[in-house]
Design an enzyme around this catalytic site. Structure first.
Site, PDB file in Angstrom:
ATOM      1  N   GLU A   1       0.843  -1.205   0.000  1.00  0.00           N
ATOM      2  CA  GLU A   1       0.000   0.000   0.000  1.00  0.00           C
ATOM      3  C   GLU A   1       0.874   1.250   0.000  1.00  0.00           C
ATOM      4  O   GLU A   1       0.568   2.239  -0.677  1.00  0.00           O
ATOM      5  CB  GLU A   1      -0.904  -0.023   1.228  1.00  0.00           C
ATOM      6  CG  GLU A   1      -1.745   1.225   1.423  1.00  0.00           C
ATOM      7  CD  GLU A   1      -2.101   1.478   2.874  1.00  0.00           C
ATOM      8  OE1 GLU A   1      -1.957   2.637   3.329  1.00  0.00           O
ATOM      9  OE2 GLU A   1      -2.505   0.517   3.559  1.00  0.00           O
ATOM     10  N   HIS A   2       1.964   1.211   0.737  1.00  0.00           N
ATOM     11  CA  HIS A   2       2.917   2.324   0.754  1.00  0.00           C
ATOM     12  C   HIS A   2       3.751   2.353  -0.531  1.00  0.00           C
ATOM     13  O   HIS A   2       3.928   3.394  -1.155  1.00  0.00           O
ATOM     14  CB  HIS A   2       3.880   2.175   1.938  1.00  0.00           C
ATOM     15  CG  HIS A   2       3.284   2.490   3.266  1.00  0.00           C
ATOM     16  ND1 HIS A   2       3.615   3.607   3.983  1.00  0.00           N
ATOM     17  CD2 HIS A   2       2.376   1.822   4.014  1.00  0.00           C
ATOM     18  CE1 HIS A   2       2.943   3.622   5.125  1.00  0.00           C
ATOM     19  NE2 HIS A   2       2.196   2.539   5.167  1.00  0.00           N
TER      20      HIS A   2
END
Length: 447
Positions: free
Chosen positions: A71-72
């Protein structure tokens, strides 16, 4: 093919469900990609999300935290955009770009002016399907994720929730933290992350949801163009992935867990296994939880805080997964009051298990849920989240009117039967606070 889910009636009460003209439209594109939209009158924005049916429960122990790590990492750059360019294009139009990871899905989302929708679709699709995952970025973002874990470790309430899940679900993936552990994140290399991403973030597992000032056909055209290459990689005849198969956690038998923490407060969670999100009794559980600990008039709030002044924060909550769930009560109090708080909480749960709710509690809880549902659906992010999560979790839509009807139909007998089934189970108790060992805990906490 395109389907339209009509808004439907709001129900017999005097609350009218807000409904967009034409309801929710759904189109199935080649590659198993689903596109859902809802037109929201009177706004000049669009909220857009690419939902992927992959979350932390899809990880092996060696991959623990991979979905959150990605997600990052996916925002760190694609083959056509640097991380700075991704940020700049949204800042230049006052838009929002972000993501979140849950145990059973991940969502990458944007909120922009309606005129900037083409840009948002293009950039989000680029991020989700065409990131580069450069080794230098993997190392850079590793430090960011480790900092996030450190922040979590400084929040006793977050630690308590994870301790409770571990106690309830054990070695099952549902029992692991979404962010992973410091050890798993440190050990994860680019190859593990790249394989996890490429093998799972495919169009049959994707749902694109949008709500706001939009035209469904326009959104479909934008999504089809932006995700054409990703769809072709799985085959244009691919069907949407089926709903998550059942793999429920086995009971752990663990009844008490303590995490010593040098804090000013003691944090208590008492709960039991619950029901899955597909269980038809979910509305009854929502009514039960709301009446017990959903607001200032709830029984727990009144008895723990208002009548005795034992805690500032006390509430109940539920979680529902594809094949499991939980019901829990949280309270934060002074360590010297922990025993009395536990006694009151257990007494309230036992009384509701034995006698159900009063008529007044039932009416208030249904009204609170109905009002919260309608008020919470008045912005485009909420609408996008609703249609995206319903499609990814259930494979169908439910109108706000239908949801209101389900709440209104809950009876006292249904709540009482569910309360007996759930609350007469042996409870699991988790504590984070200034206690050296379990023997130091009050007897009422140890059960």
């Amino acid at each position: 093919m395109t389907d339209v889910i009509t808004p439907g009636a709001a129900g017999s009460g005097d609350l009218t469900a807000p409904a967009a003209p034409g309801g929710v439209s759904r189109t199935l594109l080649p590659g198993g990609l689903r596109v859902l939209t809802e037109t929201v009158p009177g706004v000049r924005s669009v909220s857009l999300g690419i939902w992927v049916a992959v979350g932390s429960r899809d990880e092996t122990p060696a991959q623990a935290g991979a979905a959150h790590y990605l997600e990052h990492l996916l925002f760190k750059g694609t083959r056509s955009r640097t991380a700075a360019e991704i940020a700049e294009v949204f800042d230049a139009v006052g838009g929002e770009l972000n993501a979140f990871t849950a145990k059973e899905h991940t969502c990458f989302y944007a909120h922009v002016l309606d005129t900037d929708l083409p840009m948002a679709v293009d950039v989000l699709a680029d991020v989700v399907t065409d990131a580069v995952l450069e080794p230098a970025h993997v190392e850079l973002e590793r430090n960011v994720v480790l900092e996030e874990i450190a922040i979590r470790d400084d929040d006793p309430e977050d630690l308590l929730g994870e301790l409770f899940d571990e106690m309830l679900f054990g070695d099952h993936p549902l029992g692991r933290p979404i962010v992973g552990s410091e050890d798993s994140v440190r050990a994860m290399d680019r190859a593990v992350l790249h394989e996890f991403w490429r093998s799972r973030y495919t169009t049959p597992r994707m749902v694109v949801a949008a709500a706001g000032n939009l035209h469904h056909e326009h959104v479909v055209d934008l999504v089809a163009a932006a995700l054409d290459r990703a769809a072709s990689q799985v085959g244009r005849g691919a069907e949407p992935a089926p709903l998550r198969p059942a793999d429920p956690p086995a009971p752990t038998g663990v009844r008490l867990a303590l995490l010593p923490d040098d804090s000013e407060q003691a944090h208590l969670m008492i709960g039991v296994p619950g029901i899955s999100r597909h269980d038809p009794r979910r509305p009854a559980l929502a009514v039960l939880s709301t009446a017990l600990g959903g607001g200032p008039s709830s029984r727990l709030f009144q008895q723990v805080r208002e009548e005795r002044g034992l805690a500032y924060s006390v509430y109940s909550s539920t979680a529902g997964y594809a094949d499991a769930g939980s019901f829990s009560v949280y309270a934060g109090c002074g360590p010297e009051r922990l025993g009395e708080v536990a006694t009151v909480v257990r007494g309230v749960l036992a009384d509701v298990a034995a006698n159900g709710l009063t008529d007044a509690e039932l009416v208030r809880a249904r009204g609170s849920l109905r009002g919260g549902l309608v008020l919470g659906s008045e912005d485009t992010p909420s609408r996008m989240n609703r249609i995206g999560s319903f499609e990814i979790d259930h494979g169908h839509q439910r109108t706000i009117g239908q949801s209101l009807d389900r709440i209104s139909a809950v009876t006292g007998e249904q709540v009482a039967a569910l309360a007996r089934e759930l609350l007469e189970q042996p409870t699991a108790t988790a504590v984070v606070g200034p206690f050296d060992d379990e023997d130091a805990l009050p007897a009422s906490v140890r059960g």
